[in-house]
Write a protein that holds these residues in place. Sequence first.
Motif, PDB file in Angstrom:
ATOM      1  N   VAL A   1      43.686  36.836  36.382  1.00 38.19           N
ATOM      2  CA  VAL A   1      42.776  36.487  36.995  1.00 38.19           C
ATOM      3  C   VAL A   1      41.542  36.941  36.415  1.00 38.19           C
ATOM      4  N   LYS A   2      40.442  35.929  36.107  1.00 38.18           N
ATOM      5  CA  LYS A   2      39.409  35.544  35.523  1.00 38.18           C
ATOM      6  C   LYS A   2      37.971  35.715  36.773  1.00 38.18           C
ATOM      7  N   LYS A   3      38.198  35.144  37.670  1.00 36.78           N
ATOM      8  CA  LYS A   3      37.252  34.919  38.858  1.00 36.78           C
ATOM      9  C   LYS A   3      37.394  34.810  39.994  1.00 36.78           C
TER      10      LYS A   3
ATOM     11  N   PHE B   1      42.273  31.664  36.688  1.00 34.82           N
ATOM     12  CA  PHE B   1      42.976  32.119  35.492  1.00 34.82           C
ATOM     13  C   PHE B   1      42.706  32.720  34.393  1.00 34.82           C
ATOM     14  N   LEU B   2      43.106  33.347  33.693  1.00 30.67           N
ATOM     15  CA  LEU B   2      42.035  33.921  32.457  1.00 30.67           C
ATOM     16  C   LEU B   2      43.183  32.395  31.649  1.00 30.67           C
ATOM     17  N   ASP B   3      44.087  31.942  31.469  1.00 26.80           N
ATOM     18  CA  ASP B   3      44.376  30.976  30.729  1.00 26.80           C
ATOM     19  C   ASP B   3      43.647  29.181  31.377  1.00 26.80           C
ATOM     20  N   GLY B   4      42.603  29.754  32.314  1.00 28.44           N
ATOM     21  CA  GLY B   4      41.673  27.764  32.465  1.00 28.44           C
ATOM     22  C   GLY B   4      42.208  27.816  33.941  1.00 28.44           C
ATOM     23  N   GLU B   5      43.626  28.061  34.371  1.00 26.98           N
ATOM     24  CA  GLU B   5      44.053  27.340  35.459  1.00 26.98           C
ATOM     25  C   GLU B   5      43.317  27.242  36.641  1.00 26.98           C
ATOM     26  N   ARG B   6      42.609  26.935  37.240  1.00 25.38           N
ATOM     27  CA  ARG B   6      42.277  27.211  38.277  1.00 25.38           C
ATOM     28  C   ARG B   6      43.418  26.811  39.684  1.00 25.38           C
TER      29      ARG B   6
ATOM     30  N   GLU C   1      36.433  39.725  38.180  1.00 21.20           N
ATOM     31  CA  GLU C   1      34.591  38.969  38.862  1.00 21.20           C
ATOM     32  C   GLU C   1      35.553  38.303  40.240  1.00 21.20           C
ATOM     33  N   VAL C   2      34.942  38.716  41.280  1.00 20.99           N
ATOM     34  CA  VAL C   2      35.226  38.655  42.832  1.00 20.99           C
ATOM     35  C   VAL C   2      33.627  37.894  43.033  1.00 20.99           C
ATOM     36  N   VAL C   3      33.623  36.855  43.545  1.00 20.74           N
ATOM     37  CA  VAL C   3      32.095  36.882  43.963  1.00 20.74           C
ATOM     38  C   VAL C   3      32.635  36.173  44.993  1.00 20.74           C
ATOM     39  N   THR C   4      31.704  36.453  46.483  1.00 19.44           N
ATOM     40  CA  THR C   4      31.455  35.921  47.869  1.00 19.44           C
ATOM     41  C   THR C   4      30.264  35.134  47.813  1.00 19.44           C
ATOM     42  N   GLU C   5      30.081  33.503  48.316  1.00 22.19           N
ATOM     43  CA  GLU C   5      28.968  33.208  49.074  1.00 22.19           C
ATOM     44  C   GLU C   5      29.131  32.893  50.114  1.00 22.19           C
TER      45      GLU C   5
ATOM     46  N   LYS D   1      41.419  49.384  44.866  1.00 20.57           N
ATOM     47  CA  LYS D   1      43.232  48.891  44.310  1.00 20.57           C
ATOM     48  C   LYS D   1      43.713  47.947  43.619  1.00 20.57           C
ATOM     49  N   ALA D   2      42.963  47.302  44.879  1.00 19.82           N
ATOM     50  CA  ALA D   2      43.094  45.867  43.564  1.00 19.82           C
ATOM     51  C   ALA D   2      42.464  45.717  42.164  1.00 19.82           C
ATOM     52  N   ARG D   3      41.430  45.936  42.602  1.00 16.78           N
ATOM     53  CA  ARG D   3      40.281  45.144  41.748  1.00 16.78           C
ATOM     54  C   ARG D   3      40.483  46.220  40.882  1.00 16.78           C
ATOM     55  N   SER D   4      41.613  47.859  40.634  1.00 17.93           N
ATOM     56  CA  SER D   4      41.786  48.714  39.453  1.00 17.93           C
ATOM     57  C   SER D   4      42.750  48.137  38.812  1.00 17.93           C
ATOM     58  N   SER D   5      43.380  46.810  39.125  1.00 21.17           N
ATOM     59  CA  SER D   5      44.637  46.375  38.405  1.00 21.17           C
ATOM     60  C   SER D   5      43.745  45.732  37.606  1.00 21.17           C
TER      61      SER D   5
END
Length: 105
Positions: free
Chosen positions: A13-15, A68-73, A50-54, A41-45
Motif C-alpha cells: 500500500v502506498k497511501k 497501492f504501489l502499482d497504482g491500482e486504487r 501514508e495514512v491521511v485523515t480528512e 503494528k500496522a504502520r511498521s509493516s
Amino acid sequence: MAASRGAVVLKTVKKIAVQFCPFESNVRSTREFLFMVGSDKARSSNMNCEVVTEVKHDRSEPLIDITFLDGERLVMKGSKLTSQEMLSALQTRCNAKDPQAKDKK
C-alpha cells in the motif's frame, strides 16, 4: 470494537486516505478501520505508507481511498461496510499483490 483476525500488513500500500464527517451516525466502522490501519503494528509493516485523515463537517459519506504501489486504487464507502469487511477487502487485495504471501500459500 471489531478485532482483526490477523495483523494488518500494508507492504503493498502506498497511501490510505480516509475522510468522514464525525457528526454523522454512520462513521463508526470507518473510524474503527482508521484506528486499525493507523496502529503502530500496522504502520511498521510499511513505514512509507501514508495514512491521511480528512475530517469534514459537510455531512459527506465516509470514504476510504486506498492507493497501492502499482497504482491500482480501492475505494470503499464506509457507511455501507463494517470495519471487518473493509479490512478483509484490503488484506485480500494486499495478499494478491504480495509475492511473498503467494509463496506461503
